[in-house]
Design a protein around this motif. Structure first.
Motif, PDB file in Angstrom:
ATOM      1  N   VAL A   8       0.857  -1.690  -0.051  1.00 42.62           N
ATOM      2  CA  VAL A   8       0.069   0.408   0.320  1.00 42.62           C
ATOM      3  C   VAL A   8       1.076   1.035  -0.382  1.00 42.62           C
ATOM      4  O   VAL A   8       0.483   2.206  -0.443  1.00 42.62           O
ATOM      5  CB  VAL A   8      -1.173  -0.178   1.380  1.00 42.62           C
ATOM      6  CG1 VAL A   8      -1.817   1.116   1.250  1.00 42.62           C
ATOM      7  CG2 VAL A   8      -1.650  -0.999   1.030  1.00 42.62           C
ATOM      8  N   PHE A  67       1.429   3.310  -2.882  1.00 44.87           N
ATOM      9  CA  PHE A  67       0.686   4.222  -4.009  1.00 44.87           C
ATOM     10  C   PHE A  67       0.804   5.966  -2.964  1.00 44.87           C
ATOM     11  O   PHE A  67      -0.378   6.615  -3.712  1.00 44.87           O
ATOM     12  CB  PHE A  67      -0.906   4.101  -3.233  1.00 44.87           C
ATOM     13  CG  PHE A  67      -1.313   2.357  -4.072  1.00 44.87           C
ATOM     14  CD1 PHE A  67      -1.686   2.277  -5.611  1.00 44.87           C
ATOM     15  CD2 PHE A  67      -0.851   1.044  -3.567  1.00 44.87           C
ATOM     16  CE1 PHE A  67      -2.049   0.908  -6.190  1.00 44.87           C
ATOM     17  CE2 PHE A  67      -1.132  -0.204  -4.248  1.00 44.87           C
ATOM     18  CZ  PHE A  67      -1.407  -0.754  -5.567  1.00 44.87           C
ATOM     19  N   LEU A 127      -5.258   0.506  -6.234  1.00 40.11           N
ATOM     20  CA  LEU A 127      -4.997   0.209  -5.403  1.00 40.11           C
ATOM     21  C   LEU A 127      -6.752  -0.368  -5.341  1.00 40.11           C
ATOM     22  O   LEU A 127      -7.171  -0.931  -4.934  1.00 40.11           O
ATOM     23  CB  LEU A 127      -5.522   1.666  -4.478  1.00 40.11           C
ATOM     24  CG  LEU A 127      -5.242   1.473  -3.182  1.00 40.11           C
ATOM     25  CD1 LEU A 127      -4.582   0.424  -2.460  1.00 40.11           C
ATOM     26  CD2 LEU A 127      -5.538   2.874  -2.055  1.00 40.11           C
ATOM     27  N   ALA A 159      -2.424   6.569   0.352  1.00 40.62           N
ATOM     28  CA  ALA A 159      -2.685   5.361   0.294  1.00 40.62           C
ATOM     29  C   ALA A 159      -2.282   4.778   2.176  1.00 40.62           C
ATOM     30  O   ALA A 159      -4.007   4.124   2.486  1.00 40.62           O
ATOM     31  CB  ALA A 159      -2.313   4.874  -0.482  1.00 40.62           C
TER      32      ALA A 159
END
Length: 455
Positions: A272, A275, A421, A279
């Motif tokens: 994650v 991103f 995502l 994010a």
């Protein structure tokens, strides 16, 4: 406990689940206070807190393994040897907790020295490093607290744990803002304006120092209530291999299963992080909201373990099957409805201003969580079933399927192919679906159709 087991299956489970679930919920509220205060400091501190959460979660999971180990071994020891045997076990468990906490602190310090962080969070390393170093100070008292909470469970004094958690929650509400925020900070302005009269403005470091204070307060309270110092001082503080071996034989597998979830979360957070900062913040916020709902579900697993162990010992296999069906059918419905309500409340209650992108990502993950949490619950029930019939390897494999075996290839594929995502969330939904299918097949073959359950 005999009165509890004499109740009908539904009432028996509820009488165990409700107090345990309330305790777990209070524990998560203590943890969620970190999120609230970090959000009041800055977006950068909020992101750093979310980035560090998997590592802290991983270390605390080991402490929960200690708790289970002391509970399992201590219950039998207390019945056979009384307070003397239990005190010996407490001393050995605390010695193990001390060594493990020192090892974990060393590993974290080495990681900080080598700057083992993602490139996206590297710009905020000056915030991350001191926060983690101070958080390490709360590790040992937390381990000790979990050991002595197990003693409360053995002695049948859950009210002490409840009171300790209530004290810790109140202390958190006082010390977190006083340590982290600045003097005169406006806490809220409606229906009347309230400002912080005292604040040291330490940021995330203040939250970490507050956690040390809170964990020590809880530990002192529990020790004061359950420990007879004259009995403890009578024990020689030396390694007793038979007792320590018995403790580790139960604590290590329990810790291994507990570690699977934070290990998966740690890898997921790294993906994650690719991103960007928003994010990280959005995923961390959504995950913590979900955990406030999910963690009380662990109370079902604890209560189910107690009930299944009791019924299996008495060879009451019909009750075992009925209890599992009850948990799988009604439990799944309750979990699903609860997650939908949590999503609706989050959509209305999360702030709009200057956090819109974070809110969108958090709600995206919570929408995914409505589906995967139901599957997680069903997999958890099956894991407890395997543990109750003393098949820890199958229990470990089942938990690995949802945390490592299926998610890791998907996480690797996402990171290597620069997917979005939203596509990552779809991949996680697929991995949990495969894990649930595998769990159902294993449970049908190795538990439901086992020779002892056949008509």
């Amino acid at each position: 406990m005999s009165d509890v087991f004499s109740l009908p299956p539904g009432k028996r489970l509820l009488s165990l689940v409700i107090p345990i679930a309330l305790g777990f919920m209070m524990l998560m509220l203590i943890d969620f206070a970190d999120v609230i205060i970090a959000g009041l400091i800055s977006e950068e501190d909020f992101a750093v807190l979310g980035y560090c959460y998997p590592l802290i979660y991983l270390m605390i999971a080991i402490g929960f393994g200690f708790n289970q180990g002391v509970t399992i071994v201590g219950s039998a020891t207390y019945q056979k040897e009384g307070a003397i045997g239990l005190n010996r076990l407490i001393v050995q468990a605390c010695m193990v907790a001390l060594v493990v906490s020192l090892c974990l602190c060393t590993l974290v310090i080495i990681g900080l020295h080598q700057v083992w962080v993602s490139d996206e969070i590297l710009a905020y390393y000056s915030i991350l490093e001191p926060y983690l170093l101070w958080v390490l100070g709360a590790l040992l008292p937390t381990f000790f607290l979990l050991v002595f909470c197990a003693v409360c469970q053995i002695l049948g004094k859950p009210n002490i744990i409840r009171n300790a958690l209530a004290l810790m929650l109140v202390t958190t509400m006082i010390t977190h803002p006083c340590m982290a925020l600045n003097t005169g900070y406006v806490m809220f302005s409606w229906p009347f304006k309230v400002t912080l009269p005292i604040g040291l403005n330490l940021g995330l470091v203040g939250i970490a120092i507050s956690k040390i204070i809170v964990s020590c307060m809880g530990l002192i309270y529990v020790i004061f209530k359950v420990v007879q110092w004259q009995d403890i001082s009578a024990q020689v503080f030396k390694v007793r291999l038979p007792i320590m071996s018995s403790f580790l034989r139960h604590a290590l597998p329990a810790s291994g299963i507990q570690l699977l979830v934070p290990a998966y979360f740690l890898v997921l957070m790294q993906v994650v992080a690719n991103f960007g900062l928003e994010a990280i913040s959005g995923f961390s916020l959504g995950y913590r909201i979900v955990m406030v709902v999910v963690v009380p579900i662990l109370g079902v697993f604890v209560a189910l373990m107690v009930v299944l162990t009791h019924d299996l010992a008495l060879k009451q296999f019909d009750k075992v099957k009925y209890m599992l069906k009850l948990c799988l059918q009604w439990g799944s419905v309750v979990v699903g409805i609860t997650m939908v309500l949590a999503y609706v409340l989050a959509e209305f209650l999360l702030p709009e201003s200057n956090m819109e992108a974070i809110k969108v990502i958090a709600l995206q993950y919570m929408l995914l969580a409505i589906y995967i949490t139901v599957l997680e619950y069903m997999i958890g029930v099956c894991t407890v079933a395997f543990q109750s019939i003393q098949k820890p390897l199958l229990a470990f494999f089942v938990q690995s399927s949802r945390t490592l075996i299926f998610p890791l290839p998907i996480l690797w594929f996402v990171s290597q192919n620069a997917l979005s995502l939203l596509e990552l969330w779809y991949g996680l939904a697929l991995s949990f679906s495969l894990a649930a299918l595998l769990t159902a097949l294993l449970t049908q073959k190795y538990f439901w159709r086992a020779s002892m359950f056949q008509d």
